[in-house]
Design a protein around this motif. Structure first.
Motif, PDB file in Angstrom:
ATOM      1  N   THR A   4       0.837  -1.197   0.000  1.00 48.00           N
ATOM      2  CA  THR A   4       0.000   0.000   0.000  1.00 48.00           C
ATOM      3  C   THR A   4       0.874   1.250   0.000  1.00 48.00           C
ATOM      4  O   THR A   4       2.060   1.197   0.358  1.00 48.00           O
ATOM      5  N   LEU A   5       0.309   2.364  -0.376  1.00 47.31           N
ATOM      6  CA  LEU A   5       1.011   3.643  -0.397  1.00 47.31           C
ATOM      7  C   LEU A   5       1.035   4.239   0.999  1.00 47.31           C
ATOM      8  O   LEU A   5       0.004   4.319   1.661  1.00 47.31           O
ATOM      9  N   GLY A   6       2.200   4.629   1.451  1.00 50.33           N
ATOM     10  CA  GLY A   6       2.328   5.278   2.749  1.00 50.33           C
ATOM     11  C   GLY A   6       2.254   6.792   2.645  1.00 50.33           C
ATOM     12  O   GLY A   6       1.819   7.351   1.625  1.00 50.33           O
ATOM     13  N   GLY A   7       2.681   7.450   3.698  1.00 48.83           N
ATOM     14  CA  GLY A   7       2.653   8.905   3.720  1.00 48.83           C
ATOM     15  C   GLY A   7       3.444   9.501   2.573  1.00 48.83           C
ATOM     16  O   GLY A   7       4.480   8.968   2.151  1.00 48.83           O
ATOM     17  N   ASN A   8       2.960  10.599   2.062  1.00 47.36           N
ATOM     18  CA  ASN A   8       3.612  11.214   0.907  1.00 47.36           C
ATOM     19  C   ASN A   8       3.299  12.701   0.863  1.00 47.36           C
ATOM     20  O   ASN A   8       2.318  13.168   1.444  1.00 47.36           O
ATOM     21  N   GLN A   9       4.124  13.429   0.182  1.00 45.80           N
ATOM     22  CA  GLN A   9       3.900  14.855  -0.051  1.00 45.80           C
ATOM     23  C   GLN A   9       4.691  15.260  -1.293  1.00 45.80           C
ATOM     24  O   GLN A   9       5.579  14.536  -1.742  1.00 45.80           O
ATOM     25  N   TYR A  10       4.357  16.398  -1.851  1.00 47.17           N
ATOM     26  CA  TYR A  10       5.100  16.896  -2.998  1.00 47.17           C
ATOM     27  C   TYR A  10       5.017  18.423  -2.967  1.00 47.17           C
ATOM     28  O   TYR A  10       4.154  19.020  -2.310  1.00 47.17           O
ATOM     29  N   GLY A  11       5.936  19.058  -3.656  1.00 48.31           N
ATOM     30  CA  GLY A  11       5.902  20.524  -3.676  1.00 48.31           C
ATOM     31  C   GLY A  11       7.082  21.103  -4.419  1.00 48.31           C
ATOM     32  O   GLY A  11       7.839  20.395  -5.073  1.00 48.31           O
ATOM     33  N   LYS A  12       7.211  22.395  -4.310  1.00 50.61           N
ATOM     34  CA  LYS A  12       8.309  23.122  -4.963  1.00 50.61           C
ATOM     35  C   LYS A  12       9.310  23.521  -3.893  1.00 50.61           C
ATOM     36  O   LYS A  12       8.970  24.228  -2.941  1.00 50.61           O
ATOM     37  N   ALA A  13      10.544  23.067  -4.064  1.00 51.30           N
ATOM     38  CA  ALA A  13      11.588  23.321  -3.078  1.00 51.30           C
ATOM     39  C   ALA A  13      12.484  24.482  -3.496  1.00 51.30           C
ATOM     40  O   ALA A  13      12.788  24.657  -4.679  1.00 51.30           O
ATOM     41  N   GLU A  14      12.871  25.259  -2.505  1.00 54.27           N
ATOM     42  CA  GLU A  14      13.868  26.319  -2.638  1.00 54.27           C
ATOM     43  C   GLU A  14      13.517  27.343  -3.717  1.00 54.27           C
ATOM     44  O   GLU A  14      14.270  27.583  -4.659  1.00 54.27           O
ATOM     45  N   VAL A  15      12.379  27.955  -3.532  1.00 56.95           N
ATOM     46  CA  VAL A  15      11.983  29.090  -4.376  1.00 56.95           C
ATOM     47  C   VAL A  15      12.722  30.325  -3.863  1.00 56.95           C
ATOM     48  O   VAL A  15      12.522  30.756  -2.736  1.00 56.95           O
ATOM     49  N   ARG A  16      13.568  30.896  -4.677  1.00 56.21           N
ATOM     50  CA  ARG A  16      14.335  32.063  -4.264  1.00 56.21           C
ATOM     51  C   ARG A  16      13.516  33.323  -4.523  1.00 56.21           C
ATOM     52  O   ARG A  16      13.075  33.583  -5.640  1.00 56.21           O
ATOM     53  N   LEU A  17      13.297  34.069  -3.464  1.00 54.42           N
ATOM     54  CA  LEU A  17      12.455  35.261  -3.514  1.00 54.42           C
ATOM     55  C   LEU A  17      13.161  36.421  -2.832  1.00 54.42           C
ATOM     56  O   LEU A  17      13.595  36.301  -1.681  1.00 54.42           O
ATOM     57  N   VAL A  18      13.291  37.520  -3.530  1.00 58.01           N
ATOM     58  CA  VAL A  18      13.790  38.762  -2.938  1.00 58.01           C
ATOM     59  C   VAL A  18      12.722  39.824  -3.127  1.00 58.01           C
ATOM     60  O   VAL A  18      12.297  40.108  -4.249  1.00 58.01           O
ATOM     61  N   ARG A  19      12.277  40.379  -2.030  1.00 55.55           N
ATOM     62  CA  ARG A  19      11.264  41.440  -2.040  1.00 55.55           C
ATOM     63  C   ARG A  19      11.929  42.741  -1.584  1.00 55.55           C
ATOM     64  O   ARG A  19      12.574  42.789  -0.531  1.00 55.55           O
ATOM     65  N   VAL A  20      11.782  43.793  -2.380  1.00 56.71           N
ATOM     66  CA  VAL A  20      12.296  45.114  -2.023  1.00 56.71           C
ATOM     67  C   VAL A  20      11.109  45.998  -1.677  1.00 56.71           C
ATOM     68  O   VAL A  20      10.235  46.237  -2.522  1.00 56.71           O
ATOM     69  N   ASP A  21      11.048  46.446  -0.428  1.00 58.93           N
ATOM     70  CA  ASP A  21      10.004  47.378  -0.001  1.00 58.93           C
ATOM     71  C   ASP A  21      10.516  48.796  -0.182  1.00 58.93           C
ATOM     72  O   ASP A  21      11.584  49.163   0.336  1.00 58.93           O
ATOM     73  N   LEU A  22       9.756  49.582  -0.912  1.00 58.17           N
ATOM     74  CA  LEU A  22      10.160  50.938  -1.248  1.00 58.17           C
ATOM     75  C   LEU A  22       9.467  51.931  -0.336  1.00 58.17           C
ATOM     76  O   LEU A  22       8.255  51.925  -0.203  1.00 58.17           O
ATOM     77  N   ASP A  23      10.231  52.774   0.285  1.00 54.49           N
ATOM     78  CA  ASP A  23       9.708  53.862   1.113  1.00 54.49           C
ATOM     79  C   ASP A  23      10.474  55.119   0.723  1.00 54.49           C
ATOM     80  O   ASP A  23      11.402  55.543   1.397  1.00 54.49           O
ATOM     81  N   GLY A  24      10.052  55.671  -0.417  1.00 48.18           N
ATOM     82  CA  GLY A  24      10.821  56.774  -0.976  1.00 48.18           C
ATOM     83  C   GLY A  24      12.183  56.258  -1.412  1.00 48.18           C
ATOM     84  O   GLY A  24      12.302  55.217  -2.055  1.00 48.18           O
ATOM     85  N   GLU A  25      13.220  56.966  -1.040  1.00 49.04           N
ATOM     86  CA  GLU A  25      14.571  56.526  -1.377  1.00 49.04           C
ATOM     87  C   GLU A  25      15.075  55.433  -0.445  1.00 49.04           C
ATOM     88  O   GLU A  25      16.038  54.729  -0.751  1.00 49.04           O
ATOM     89  N   ASN A  51      -3.610  12.932 -12.709  1.00 46.68           N
ATOM     90  CA  ASN A  51      -3.185  14.189 -12.098  1.00 46.68           C
ATOM     91  C   ASN A  51      -4.333  15.141 -11.774  1.00 46.68           C
ATOM     92  O   ASN A  51      -4.123  16.351 -11.608  1.00 46.68           O
ATOM     93  N   ALA A  52      -5.539  14.605 -11.652  1.00 45.25           N
ATOM     94  CA  ALA A  52      -6.699  15.465 -11.442  1.00 45.25           C
ATOM     95  C   ALA A  52      -6.624  16.248 -10.136  1.00 45.25           C
ATOM     96  O   ALA A  52      -7.242  17.307 -10.007  1.00 45.25           O
ATOM     97  N   HIS A  53      -5.881  15.747  -9.147  1.00 41.35           N
ATOM     98  CA  HIS A  53      -5.781  16.414  -7.844  1.00 41.35           C
ATOM     99  C   HIS A  53      -4.423  17.098  -7.638  1.00 41.35           C
ATOM    100  O   HIS A  53      -4.138  17.557  -6.533  1.00 41.35           O
ATOM    101  N   VAL A  54      -3.609  17.147  -8.688  1.00 36.25           N
ATOM    102  CA  VAL A  54      -2.241  17.653  -8.554  1.00 36.25           C
ATOM    103  C   VAL A  54      -2.167  19.118  -8.970  1.00 36.25           C
ATOM    104  O   VAL A  54      -2.423  19.463 -10.132  1.00 36.25           O
ATOM    105  N   LEU A  55      -1.840  19.966  -8.012  1.00 39.38           N
ATOM    106  CA  LEU A  55      -1.525  21.364  -8.313  1.00 39.38           C
ATOM    107  C   LEU A  55      -0.051  21.409  -8.703  1.00 39.38           C
ATOM    108  O   LEU A  55       0.815  21.076  -7.887  1.00 39.38           O
ATOM    109  N   PRO A  56       0.276  21.776  -9.957  1.00 42.02           N
ATOM    110  CA  PRO A  56       1.679  21.708 -10.391  1.00 42.02           C
ATOM    111  C   PRO A  56       2.618  22.479  -9.467  1.00 42.02           C
ATOM    112  O   PRO A  56       2.260  23.527  -8.916  1.00 42.02           O
ATOM    113  N   THR A  57       3.815  21.944  -9.315  1.00 47.66           N
ATOM    114  CA  THR A  57       4.781  22.639  -8.458  1.00 47.66           C
ATOM    115  C   THR A  57       5.155  23.997  -9.049  1.00 47.66           C
ATOM    116  O   THR A  57       5.493  24.919  -8.309  1.00 47.66           O
TER     117      THR A  57
END
Length: 285
Positions: A4-25, A51-57
């Protein structure tokens, strides 16, 4: 014999994100590594390839970027937003786990938009949003600290393979890896994190250490003492050995001043400090 199938998970690993918040200069930088893991009703894709239940990574990656458009804020808050979205928007998904590493950039003095990467540890968080509840584990890793005295090591077991001499004065250095689980979510995530970080540093500095295990417990206890909403803390402390160099062949003494910093192997001390009325295991980890 049934399979039988045991515990499982899937996803997108190590998404690199840089957010710059601007407050004037004057700008502010949030630099993240984000990993998403989803689990739920995914048996069909494993057994038949449906893949009917799979949200693509790739969609998960795009969601991270799209949510960042409205701001990131504290990583625990951002994780709660993302986790809730994935579970509530996808009927087949019953649990979302979002993990963060946050890299700190310090502002160059008197420069509104110039920064230098800070090497004094990485902030971490893991947020689990599930049908059974929401759990948050905050933490840090790679926080390198040193006491140049007030540390001893003696009275240990000796056998035929023991060569390490006892010492009543040594350097104690480690790179702190700590994760703490919140039993009650704080109103101010940034304040809670800074308090925990400061408590870890203070306990490391204040403890006259006879073993790194003793120091580990003192660090965890200090965090729990000062934040009732934290249920337990797990620490991993590599012993970054500093060995006294023998200068006698050169006709010199060495009054605890010249050391060799060993890279490996190293002792690794791990432990959990927890409130005694809690169960030993918890799904948040």
């Amino acid at each position: 014999m049934a399979i039988t199938l045991g515990g499982n998970q899937y996803g997108k690993a190590e998404v690199r994100l840089v957010r710059v918040d601007l407050d004037g200069e004057r700008h502010r930088v949030t630099d993240l590594n984000v990993s998403v893991a989803l689990s739920g009703d995914l048996t069909d894709t494993h057994l038949t390839g449906g893949n009917a239940h799979v949200l693509p990574t790739d969609t998960q990656k795009n969601t991270v970027y799209a949510f960042a458009r409205d701001g990131v804020g504290e990583i625990e808050e951002f994780g709660l937003r993302l986790g809730e979205h994935f579970v509530r928007s996808q009927p087949a998904i019953h649990r979302a786990r979002v993990a963060f590493e946050q890299y700190t950039w310090d502002r160059v003095e008197q420069r509104p938009h110039s920064f230098v990467r800070n090497g004094s540890g990485t902030r971490t968080a893991t947020v689990t949003w599930a049908e059974g509840g929401v759990h948050v584990v905050s933490g840090l890793t790679g926080l390198t600290v040193m006491n140049t005295t007030d540390s001893e090591f003696w009275g240990y077991v000796k056998d035929g393979y023991t060569t390490l001499p006892e010492t009543t004065d040594r350097i104690l250095a480690t790179a702190v890896d700590a994760r703490w689980r919140h039993d009650a979510l704080p109103s101010d995530w940034a304040k809670s994190y800074e308090q925990a970080r400061n408590d870890l540093l203070a306990a490391f500095s204040d403890t006259y250490s006879l073993s790194l295990q003793q120091t580990l417990y003192a660090m965890g206890q200090r965090v729990l003492d000062n934040q009732p909403g934290i249920a337990e803390i797990r620490l991993a402390l590599p012993n970054k050995h500093h060995f006294l160099v023998d200068l006698a062949p050169f006709g010199l003494d060495n009054p605890n001043e010249v050391f060799y910093a060993a890279d490996r192997p190293y002792g690794l001390i791990e432990g959990t400090v927890r409130r005694d009325d809690l169960p030993e295991q918890h799904s948040a980890w």
